[in-house]
Design a protein around this motif. Structure first.
Motif, PDB file in Angstrom:
ATOM      1  N   VAL A  37       1.194  -1.599  -0.159  1.00  0.00           N
ATOM      2  CA  VAL A  37       0.195   0.083   0.123  1.00  0.00           C
ATOM      3  C   VAL A  37       1.183   1.415  -0.446  1.00  0.00           C
ATOM      4  N   LEU A  38       1.830   1.489   0.777  1.00  0.00           N
ATOM      5  CA  LEU A  38       2.534   2.345   1.132  1.00  0.00           C
ATOM      6  C   LEU A  38       3.844   3.281  -0.002  1.00  0.00           C
ATOM      7  N   CYS A  39       4.183   1.738  -0.434  1.00  0.00           N
ATOM      8  CA  CYS A  39       5.168   1.863  -2.116  1.00  0.00           C
ATOM      9  C   CYS A  39       4.027   1.592  -2.936  1.00  0.00           C
ATOM     10  N   ASP A  40       3.214   1.215  -3.213  1.00  0.00           N
ATOM     11  CA  ASP A  40       2.364   0.677  -4.532  1.00  0.00           C
ATOM     12  C   ASP A  40       3.172  -0.185  -5.211  1.00  0.00           C
ATOM     13  N   ALA A  41       3.686  -1.784  -4.068  1.00  0.00           N
ATOM     14  CA  ALA A  41       4.915  -2.464  -4.329  1.00  0.00           C
ATOM     15  C   ALA A  41       4.064  -3.419  -4.623  1.00  0.00           C
ATOM     16  N   GLU A  42       4.246  -4.513  -6.305  1.00  0.00           N
ATOM     17  CA  GLU A  42       3.736  -5.449  -6.211  1.00  0.00           C
ATOM     18  C   GLU A  42       3.927  -6.862  -5.006  1.00  0.00           C
ATOM     19  N   VAL A  43       3.794  -7.540  -4.073  1.00  0.00           N
ATOM     20  CA  VAL A  43       3.921  -7.845  -2.722  1.00  0.00           C
ATOM     21  C   VAL A  43       3.323  -9.576  -3.304  1.00  0.00           C
ATOM     22  N   ALA A  44       4.390 -10.615  -3.520  1.00  0.00           N
ATOM     23  CA  ALA A  44       3.578 -12.107  -3.201  1.00  0.00           C
ATOM     24  C   ALA A  44       4.801 -12.908  -1.797  1.00  0.00           C
ATOM     25  N   LEU A  45       3.575 -13.101  -0.860  1.00  0.00           N
ATOM     26  CA  LEU A  45       4.590 -13.496   0.418  1.00  0.00           C
ATOM     27  C   LEU A  45       3.727 -15.460   0.360  1.00  0.00           C
ATOM     28  N   ILE A  46       4.850 -16.257   0.615  1.00  0.00           N
ATOM     29  CA  ILE A  46       3.906 -17.254   0.659  1.00  0.00           C
ATOM     30  C   ILE A  46       4.493 -17.689   1.896  1.00  0.00           C
ATOM     31  N   VAL A  47       3.886 -18.849   2.862  1.00  0.00           N
ATOM     32  CA  VAL A  47       4.637 -19.280   3.972  1.00  0.00           C
ATOM     33  C   VAL A  47       3.699 -20.210   4.379  1.00  0.00           C
ATOM     34  N   PHE A  48       4.665 -21.503   4.685  1.00  0.00           N
ATOM     35  CA  PHE A  48       4.434 -22.614   5.262  1.00  0.00           C
ATOM     36  C   PHE A  48       4.470 -23.063   6.158  1.00  0.00           C
ATOM     37  N   SER A  49       2.985 -23.535   7.409  1.00  0.00           N
ATOM     38  CA  SER A  49       4.245 -24.268   8.288  1.00  0.00           C
ATOM     39  C   SER A  49       4.586 -25.159   9.113  1.00  0.00           C
ATOM     40  N   THR A  50       4.817 -25.983  10.049  1.00  0.00           N
ATOM     41  CA  THR A  50       5.198 -27.181   9.915  1.00  0.00           C
ATOM     42  C   THR A  50       4.295 -27.997   9.597  1.00  0.00           C
ATOM     43  N   LYS A  51       3.248 -28.059   9.580  1.00  0.00           N
ATOM     44  CA  LYS A  51       2.183 -28.990   9.877  1.00  0.00           C
ATOM     45  C   LYS A  51       2.193 -28.968   8.246  1.00  0.00           C
ATOM     46  N   GLY A  52       2.756 -27.791   7.123  1.00  0.00           N
ATOM     47  CA  GLY A  52       2.231 -27.901   5.874  1.00  0.00           C
ATOM     48  C   GLY A  52       1.198 -27.170   5.270  1.00  0.00           C
ATOM     49  N   LYS A  53       0.729 -26.209   6.253  1.00  0.00           N
ATOM     50  CA  LYS A  53      -0.774 -24.912   5.588  1.00  0.00           C
ATOM     51  C   LYS A  53      -0.522 -23.964   5.111  1.00  0.00           C
ATOM     52  N   LEU A  54      -0.406 -23.837   4.411  1.00  0.00           N
ATOM     53  CA  LEU A  54      -0.402 -22.417   3.520  1.00  0.00           C
ATOM     54  C   LEU A  54      -0.779 -20.903   3.601  1.00  0.00           C
ATOM     55  N   TYR A  55      -0.029 -20.347   4.276  1.00  0.00           N
ATOM     56  CA  TYR A  55      -0.508 -18.568   3.578  1.00  0.00           C
ATOM     57  C   TYR A  55      -0.185 -17.986   3.340  1.00  0.00           C
ATOM     58  N   GLU A  56      -1.035 -17.596   2.755  1.00  0.00           N
ATOM     59  CA  GLU A  56      -0.543 -16.122   0.944  1.00  0.00           C
ATOM     60  C   GLU A  56      -0.803 -14.914   1.463  1.00  0.00           C
ATOM     61  N   TYR A  57      -0.375 -14.484   0.517  1.00  0.00           N
ATOM     62  CA  TYR A  57      -0.435 -12.553   0.529  1.00  0.00           C
ATOM     63  C   TYR A  57      -0.291 -12.499  -0.853  1.00  0.00           C
ATOM     64  N   SER A  58      -0.687 -11.423  -1.774  1.00  0.00           N
ATOM     65  CA  SER A  58      -0.943 -10.717  -3.237  1.00  0.00           C
ATOM     66  C   SER A  58      -0.929  -9.459  -2.831  1.00  0.00           C
ATOM     67  N   SER A  59      -0.411  -8.364  -2.942  1.00  0.00           N
ATOM     68  CA  SER A  59      -0.950  -7.415  -3.142  1.00  0.00           C
ATOM     69  C   SER A  59      -2.837  -7.289  -3.840  1.00  0.00           C
ATOM     70  N   GLN A  60      -3.370  -6.097  -3.618  1.00  0.00           N
ATOM     71  CA  GLN A  60      -4.326  -5.889  -3.909  1.00  0.00           C
ATOM     72  C   GLN A  60      -5.322  -6.343  -5.691  1.00  0.00           C
ATOM     73  N   ASP A  61      -3.982  -4.848  -6.007  1.00  0.00           N
ATOM     74  CA  ASP A  61      -3.787  -5.214  -8.092  1.00  0.00           C
ATOM     75  C   ASP A  61      -3.593  -6.752  -8.819  1.00  0.00           C
ATOM     76  N   SER A  62      -2.913  -7.313  -8.111  1.00  0.00           N
ATOM     77  CA  SER A  62      -2.360  -8.431  -8.459  1.00  0.00           C
ATOM     78  C   SER A  62      -2.658  -9.774  -7.531  1.00  0.00           C
ATOM     79  N   SER A  63      -2.826 -10.545  -9.041  1.00  0.00           N
ATOM     80  CA  SER A  63      -3.018 -11.847  -8.394  1.00  0.00           C
ATOM     81  C   SER A  63      -2.154 -13.041  -8.408  1.00  0.00           C
TER      82      SER A  63
END
Length: 162
Positions: A37-63
């Motif tokens: 939001v602040l820098c108008d950057a395209e961001v993608a974040l992927i995190v897997f827990s130790t049990k393999g659960k996926l948590y992800e984030y991508s900026s609003q304008d981009s999938s």
């Protein structure tokens, strides 16, 4: 008063480790959102827990898919500059895109031939689809009749030989 530096090593206590993961994951997702939001950057974040659960984030304008495709294209181009032998494969990204478009079109056509997703078609397109199905049905019947005649001929030859 602020905290001192945290010693970075694996947390042995399972419960404490899970609590820390949950809190830090939330903070990391929040920071990813803030930088997008602040820098108008395209961001993608992927995190897997130790049990393999996926948590992800991508900026609003981009999938996530768009950002990952861009990353793959960028990293491939960078490797091609560093290693000229990869240059021969430089058009793979473009070829992948065109093949993906062709695959999507073929899958859409197949679904329509099966009678699915017909709502967006115009009357003319439906007539063309019907003609295509009629033509296919004629070929199928012709092949079936050919096999039946061959079968009958075989049976007649066997009957004459006995």
């Amino acid at each position: 008063m602020g905290r001192g530096p945290v010693q970075l090593r694996r947390i042995e206590n399972k419960i404490n480790r899970q609590v820390t993961f949950s809190k830090r994951r939330s903070g990391l997702l929040k920071k990813a959102h803030e930088i997008s939001v602040l820098c108008d950057a395209e961001v993608a974040l992927i995190v897997f827990s130790t049990k393999g659960k996926l948590y992800e984030y991508s900026s609003q304008d981009s999938s996530m898919d768009v950002i990952l495709e861009r990353y793959q294209r960028y990293s491939f181009e960078e490797r091609a500059v560093l290693d000229p032998s990869i240059g021969n494969q430089a058009n793979w990204g473009d070829e992948y895109g065109s093949l993906k478009i062709k695959l999507d079109a073929l899958q859409k056509s197949q679904r329509q031939l099966l009678g699915e997703q017909l709502d967006p078609l115009t009357t003319k397109e439906l007539q063309q689809l019907e003609q295509q199905l009629d033509s296919s049905l004629k070929h199928i019947r012709s092949r079936k009749n050919q096999l039946l005649f061959e079968s009958i001929s075989e049976l007649q030859k066997k009957r004459r030989s006995h």
